[in-house]
Design a protein around this motif. Structure first.
Motif, PDB file in Angstrom:
ATOM      1  N   LYS A  53       0.836  -1.202   0.000  1.00  0.00           N
ATOM      2  CA  LYS A  53       0.000   0.000   0.000  1.00  0.00           C
ATOM      3  C   LYS A  53       0.872   1.254   0.000  1.00  0.00           C
ATOM      4  N   VAL A  54       1.965   1.228   0.776  1.00  0.00           N
ATOM      5  CA  VAL A  54       2.883   2.372   0.809  1.00  0.00           C
ATOM      6  C   VAL A  54       3.526   2.579  -0.565  1.00  0.00           C
ATOM      7  N   ILE A  55       3.901   1.476  -1.207  1.00  0.00           N
ATOM      8  CA  ILE A  55       4.531   1.568  -2.531  1.00  0.00           C
ATOM      9  C   ILE A  55       3.582   2.223  -3.530  1.00  0.00           C
ATOM     10  N   PHE A  56       2.333   1.752  -3.569  1.00  0.00           N
ATOM     11  CA  PHE A  56       1.397   2.220  -4.586  1.00  0.00           C
ATOM     12  C   PHE A  56       0.842   3.609  -4.283  1.00  0.00           C
ATOM     13  N   LYS A  57       0.933   4.038  -3.035  1.00  0.00           N
ATOM     14  CA  LYS A  57       0.420   5.369  -2.703  1.00  0.00           C
ATOM     15  C   LYS A  57       1.513   6.414  -2.542  1.00  0.00           C
ATOM     16  N   THR A  58       2.782   5.969  -2.477  1.00  0.00           N
ATOM     17  CA  THR A  58       3.871   6.922  -2.264  1.00  0.00           C
ATOM     18  C   THR A  58       4.974   6.796  -3.308  1.00  0.00           C
ATOM     19  N   PHE A  59       5.653   5.642  -3.349  1.00  0.00           N
ATOM     20  CA  PHE A  59       6.851   5.522  -4.170  1.00  0.00           C
ATOM     21  C   PHE A  59       6.550   5.461  -5.665  1.00  0.00           C
ATOM     22  N   LEU A  60       5.535   4.684  -6.077  1.00  0.00           N
ATOM     23  CA  LEU A  60       5.201   4.619  -7.497  1.00  0.00           C
ATOM     24  C   LEU A  60       4.710   5.962  -8.041  1.00  0.00           C
ATOM     25  N   PRO A  61       3.834   6.685  -7.322  1.00  0.00           N
ATOM     26  CA  PRO A  61       3.460   8.017  -7.812  1.00  0.00           C
ATOM     27  C   PRO A  61       4.664   8.943  -7.983  1.00  0.00           C
ATOM     28  N   LEU A  62       5.632   8.870  -7.070  1.00  0.00           N
ATOM     29  CA  LEU A  62       6.826   9.704  -7.208  1.00  0.00           C
ATOM     30  C   LEU A  62       7.642   9.294  -8.428  1.00  0.00           C
TER      31      LEU A  62
ATOM     32  N   ILE B  27      -4.197   4.303 -16.757  1.00  0.00           N
ATOM     33  CA  ILE B  27      -4.575   3.984 -15.375  1.00  0.00           C
ATOM     34  C   ILE B  27      -6.023   4.387 -15.063  1.00  0.00           C
ATOM     35  N   PRO B  28      -6.493   5.576 -15.490  1.00  0.00           N
ATOM     36  CA  PRO B  28      -7.912   5.867 -15.269  1.00  0.00           C
ATOM     37  C   PRO B  28      -8.831   4.844 -15.950  1.00  0.00           C
ATOM     38  N   MET B  29      -8.447   4.395 -17.152  1.00  0.00           N
ATOM     39  CA  MET B  29      -9.248   3.387 -17.843  1.00  0.00           C
ATOM     40  C   MET B  29      -9.265   2.076 -17.067  1.00  0.00           C
ATOM     41  N   PHE B  30      -8.086   1.632 -16.625  1.00  0.00           N
ATOM     42  CA  PHE B  30      -8.012   0.395 -15.848  1.00  0.00           C
ATOM     43  C   PHE B  30      -8.894   0.474 -14.605  1.00  0.00           C
ATOM     44  N   ASN B  31      -8.796   1.578 -13.883  1.00  0.00           N
ATOM     45  CA  ASN B  31      -9.563   1.705 -12.637  1.00  0.00           C
ATOM     46  C   ASN B  31     -11.062   1.726 -12.902  1.00  0.00           C
ATOM     47  N   ALA B  32     -11.472   2.508 -13.877  1.00  0.00           N
ATOM     48  CA  ALA B  32     -12.902   2.608 -14.184  1.00  0.00           C
ATOM     49  C   ALA B  32     -13.457   1.274 -14.668  1.00  0.00           C
ATOM     50  N   LEU B  33     -12.759   0.628 -15.589  1.00  0.00           N
ATOM     51  CA  LEU B  33     -13.246  -0.634 -16.150  1.00  0.00           C
ATOM     52  C   LEU B  33     -13.180  -1.764 -15.117  1.00  0.00           C
ATOM     53  N   ALA B  34     -12.188  -1.715 -14.207  1.00  0.00           N
ATOM     54  CA  ALA B  34     -12.106  -2.746 -13.163  1.00  0.00           C
ATOM     55  C   ALA B  34     -13.287  -2.640 -12.208  1.00  0.00           C
TER      56      ALA B  34
ATOM     57  N   ARG C 129     -26.063  -2.255  -9.262  1.00  0.00           N
ATOM     58  CA  ARG C 129     -25.874  -1.362 -10.394  1.00  0.00           C
ATOM     59  C   ARG C 129     -24.570  -0.587 -10.212  1.00  0.00           C
ATOM     60  N   PRO C 130     -23.705  -0.525 -11.260  1.00  0.00           N
ATOM     61  CA  PRO C 130     -22.451   0.223 -11.138  1.00  0.00           C
ATOM     62  C   PRO C 130     -22.698   1.680 -10.724  1.00  0.00           C
ATOM     63  N   ASN C 131     -21.924   2.149  -9.741  1.00  0.00           N
ATOM     64  CA  ASN C 131     -22.064   3.501  -9.202  1.00  0.00           C
ATOM     65  C   ASN C 131     -21.111   4.442  -9.940  1.00  0.00           C
ATOM     66  N   LEU C 132     -21.675   5.327 -10.784  1.00  0.00           N
ATOM     67  CA  LEU C 132     -20.861   6.223 -11.600  1.00  0.00           C
ATOM     68  C   LEU C 132     -19.995   7.132 -10.742  1.00  0.00           C
ATOM     69  N   TRP C 133     -20.550   7.675  -9.654  1.00  0.00           N
ATOM     70  CA  TRP C 133     -19.801   8.607  -8.808  1.00  0.00           C
ATOM     71  C   TRP C 133     -18.657   7.897  -8.094  1.00  0.00           C
ATOM     72  N   LYS C 134     -18.870   6.645  -7.739  1.00  0.00           N
ATOM     73  CA  LYS C 134     -17.809   5.871  -7.100  1.00  0.00           C
ATOM     74  C   LYS C 134     -16.659   5.635  -8.074  1.00  0.00           C
ATOM     75  N   VAL C 135     -17.016   5.327  -9.329  1.00  0.00           N
ATOM     76  CA  VAL C 135     -15.995   5.126 -10.359  1.00  0.00           C
ATOM     77  C   VAL C 135     -15.194   6.401 -10.575  1.00  0.00           C
TER      78      VAL C 135
ATOM     79  N   THR D  98      -9.109  10.457  -7.382  1.00  0.00           N
ATOM     80  CA  THR D  98      -8.265  10.401  -6.185  1.00  0.00           C
ATOM     81  C   THR D  98      -7.130   9.381  -6.294  1.00  0.00           C
ATOM     82  N   ASN D  99      -6.985   8.719  -7.442  1.00  0.00           N
ATOM     83  CA  ASN D  99      -5.921   7.738  -7.606  1.00  0.00           C
ATOM     84  C   ASN D  99      -4.563   8.436  -7.567  1.00  0.00           C
ATOM     85  N   PRO D 100      -3.648   7.996  -6.676  1.00  0.00           N
ATOM     86  CA  PRO D 100      -2.347   8.674  -6.552  1.00  0.00           C
ATOM     87  C   PRO D 100      -1.551   8.717  -7.852  1.00  0.00           C
ATOM     88  N   LEU D 101      -1.678   7.676  -8.674  1.00  0.00           N
ATOM     89  CA  LEU D 101      -0.942   7.657  -9.935  1.00  0.00           C
ATOM     90  C   LEU D 101      -1.481   8.686 -10.917  1.00  0.00           C
ATOM     91  N   ILE D 102      -2.794   8.895 -10.875  1.00  0.00           N
ATOM     92  CA  ILE D 102      -3.392   9.916 -11.742  1.00  0.00           C
ATOM     93  C   ILE D 102      -2.971  11.301 -11.273  1.00  0.00           C
TER      94      ILE D 102
END
Length: 312
Positions: free
Chosen positions: A40-49, A137-144, A155-161, A167-171
């Motif tokens: 979690k630390v890697i994906f929220k801190t080191f990879l975004p950097l 990455i936005p496509m991966f997250n939305a489609l996942a 029913r898929p929640n548009l606002w959640k997507v 708020t994705n750190p990589l985005i």
């Protein structure tokens, strides 16, 4: 023979990092819970950097290839639609359907794209991969999210997507890198050195933790969907999209980016998402494990073949 050594030099370091992680777990230095926390630390801190500093250092006028961006985005969407048909035809269990669908189209492009393209073509290819991350990455997250919610009876929640994308750190890191690059903003040297050093931690640490997370239990329970998903993800899609890229004239660094986008194993975060959204998390975990291990062989063969036939 030169092509063989180049392929080995590119793939073997990643494999050795995973072996170190496996040894760390066997030595009792990391357990499942602590590995998940470090991840979690890697994906929220080191990879975004890492993503930020690669885009910050890129020449966007050279690295921003609209044809490559369109090819990557269109390819991911095609993967999603074809995979949706496949899972509807081959699997009856909805909990497995969502996980299989996510596994077929969602690759670990962030983790594999930058180190492999850098090893093959240096900073130019890494810049292209980093810019493409901002689109993919936005496509991966939305489609996942759509894939998992489609088969959990809700029913898929548009606002959640949309919220997950924004708020994705990589985005956020991609947007910050593009903005700083476009405005010509120069980081103070101490800040630049700090960000570069921390970003450099991302790849080796992520592969070590991935190795520490390998678990081959419960394979027999989900063997058929496991084999089908791995076949499509590691063989069918890479061959199809790399072949299409070659046919459209992509070569060298651009083709290396296509290779890592469509040839990388299933994203580690797909397991966490399956846990949180009612998918078959045991199948999701097995897909991450086996695709990560088998991709060492498939990526080696793809790199060797493309180098041997002079597409690189």
């Amino acid at each position: 023979m030169e092509s063989l050594f180049i392929a080995l030099d590119t793939v073997l370091p990643l494999f050795f990092m995973m072996l170190v992680g496996l040894a760390v777990r066997l030595a009792g230095l990391l357990n499942e819970a602590s590995a998940r926390q470090v991840n979690k630390v890697i994906f929220k801190t080191f990879l975004p950097l890492l993503v930020f500093i690669n885009i910050y250092n890129s020449d966007l006028t050279a690295d921003l290839r609209s044809d490559l961006l369109f090819f990557g985005a269109a390819g991911v969407l095609i993967e999603f639609l074809v995979s949706l048909v496949l899972v509807l035809l081959t699997e009856q269990d909805n909990a497995k359907r969502g996980v299989m669908l996510q596994g077929m189209f969602r690759s670990n492009f962030v983790l594999y794209g930058i180190p492999i393209t850098t090893a093959l073509f240096g900073s130019q290819a890494a810049g292209m991969a980093s810019v493409l991350i901002a689109v993919i990455i936005p496509m991966f997250n939305a489609l996942a999210v759509l894939a998992l919610e489609m088969f959990n009876g809700q029913r898929p929640n548009l606002w959640k997507v949309l919220g997950g994308i924004v708020t994705n750190p990589l985005i956020l890191a991609s947007a910050a890198g593009i903005l700083c690059n476009w405005l010509g903003f120069t980081l103070p040297n101490p800040v630049y050195e700090t960000v570069s050093s921390l970003g450099g931690i991302a790849t080796p640490l992520a592969f070590v933790v991935l190795g520490a997370s390998l678990n081959f239990g419960d394979t027999g329970r989900c063997l058929r969907p496991l084999l089908l998903t791995l076949l499509v993800k590691l063989l069918v899609y890479p061959a199809a999209f790399i072949g299409a890229g070659i046919g459209l004239g992509f070569r060298g660094p651009e083709l290396a980016v296509i290779l890592t986008l469509f040839g990388s194993p299933i994203a580690v975060s797909s397991f966490t998402m399956a846990q949180q959204m009612g998918g078959d998390d045991q199948l999701a975990g097995q897909l991450v494990v086996f695709s990560s291990v088998l991709s060492i062989g498939t990526m080696f063969l793809l790199i060797w073949g493309l180098k041997y036939f002079a597409f690189f």
